[in-house]
Design a protein around this motif. Structure first.
Motif, short mmCIF file in Angstrom:
data_model
loop_
_atom_site.label_atom_id
_atom_site.label_comp_id
_atom_site.label_asym_id
_atom_site.label_seq_id
_atom_site.Cartn_x
_atom_site.Cartn_y
_atom_site.Cartn_z
N ALA A 1 -9.16 -7.19 9.11
CA ALA A 1 -9.49 -6.13 8.26
C ALA A 1 -10.96 -6.12 8.33
O ALA A 1 -11.83 -5.71 7.59
CB ALA A 1 -8.95 -6.26 6.91
N THR A 2 -11.56 -6.05 9.66
CA THR A 2 -12.95 -6.07 9.92
C THR A 2 -13.17 -4.84 11.08
O THR A 2 -12.56 -4.87 12.18
CB THR A 2 -13.57 -7.26 10.48
N ARG B 1 -4.99 -2.81 0.10
CA ARG B 1 -6.45 -2.74 0.24
C ARG B 1 -6.88 -4.00 1.11
O ARG B 1 -7.61 -3.94 2.06
CB ARG B 1 -7.10 -2.64 -1.00
N THR B 2 -6.31 -5.31 0.69
CA THR B 2 -6.95 -6.46 1.42
C THR B 2 -6.59 -6.37 2.99
O THR B 2 -7.13 -7.00 3.70
CB THR B 2 -6.41 -7.90 0.92
N GLN B 3 -5.60 -5.64 3.28
CA GLN B 3 -5.12 -5.72 4.60
C GLN B 3 -5.68 -4.40 5.51
O GLN B 3 -5.44 -4.14 6.60
CB GLN B 3 -3.47 -5.22 4.75
#
Length: 268
Positions: free
Chosen positions: A28-29, A104-106
């Motif tokens: 997720a960057t 959201r964390t993905q």
């Protein structure tokens, strides 16, 4: 996974492109566009990377659920300097159940867009598929919200970058109503897009290549060039009817369709 940091043209390949973008998705960057580093990222190479990434997804347990189209809006095509949509893959890990919050964390910077979707009743294989033939292969029509998420910083990319990145795939939510295509005028099917109860955009199915069936026909013909067909039971997301809107934490995004009901997501 590719680890070589050499940026010379000789070190690049469709496989490396697939590896880089899948790793960015996993972490997720975001990153700069690949075409800025490698001029050899052409549209054919981008589609090769997309298909390689699909095989990697399948090897790790994901199952194909269908396909998605991008750049079906004439306005978006003009903005990108292209005259045709693009096609990418959907898998089961991209599907959200109704009521699930945006994970959201993905995701990096999720955006929502309302779409008209199809459930295929029979196999559709190009070349030469017309919109009428495409629509005849559809069992059901539904409304959906696609949650797109580019791996490129600021959503800055070329068409080839986007295709290699599986058309900015993220998640998708399908609506509660299934209708026969014979019972609808899909060109006139309208949608209101709301954020926290405020209408932010409107559109009709005509925004999608003039008619969503035209987008489906394009997908079948384009996939045929790559040795693929659209299979029975697959979901097809025909492309954003409106511009994509950012999904802020805690926000409520809703798409209200004339005949296909409402689809709502929570920003998480």
């Amino acid at each position: 996974m590719t680890t070589d940091q050499d940026t010379s043209s000789a070190s690049w390949s469709a496989t490396r492109v697939a590896d880089i973008l899948l790793e960015a998705e996993r972490a997720a960057t975001s990153r700069t566009s690949l075409s800025a580093e490698w001029p050899g990222l052409t549209l054919p190479v981008a589609y090769q990377a997309q298909d390689i990434a699909l095989q990697i997804r399948k090897a790790r347990g994901e199952n194909i659920t269908g396909i998605k189209l991008g750049l079906t809006s004439r306005a978006k095509q003009k903005q990108m300097g292209v005259d045709a949509p693009s096609v990418a893959w959907l898998t089961d890990v991209m599907a959200l159940s109704a009521g699930d919050p945006v994970p959201r964390t993905q995701l990096i910077h999720p955006r929502a867009e309302p779409e008209i979707g199809f459930v295929m009743g029979r196999r559709l294989s190009g070349p030469g598929v017309t919109a009428a033939q495409a629509l005849a292969a559809v069992d059901w029509v539904f409304g959906a919200i696609e949650i797109i998420d580019s791996r490129y910083a600021g959503f800055k990319f070329t068409l080839a970058d986007a295709v290699a990145d599986n058309n900015s795939s993220g998640k998708y939510v399908t609506g509660p109503i299934l209708r026969s295509p014979d019972s609808l005028d899909l060109g006139l099917e309208a949608c209101l897009l709301e954020i926290d109860g405020q209408v932010v955009d409107t559109a009709t199915g005509a925004a999608v290549q003039g008619h969503p069936a035209e987008a489906l026909a394009f997908a079948a013909n384009t996939l045929a060039d790559r040795g693929h067909a659209i299979e029975p039971g697959w979901v097809v997301l025909t492309g954003g009817m409106t511009d994509a809107v950012a999904i802020e934490p805690g926000a409520r995004v809703a798409a209200h369709f004339t005949s296909l009901g409402s689809v709502t997501i929570s920003g998480g």
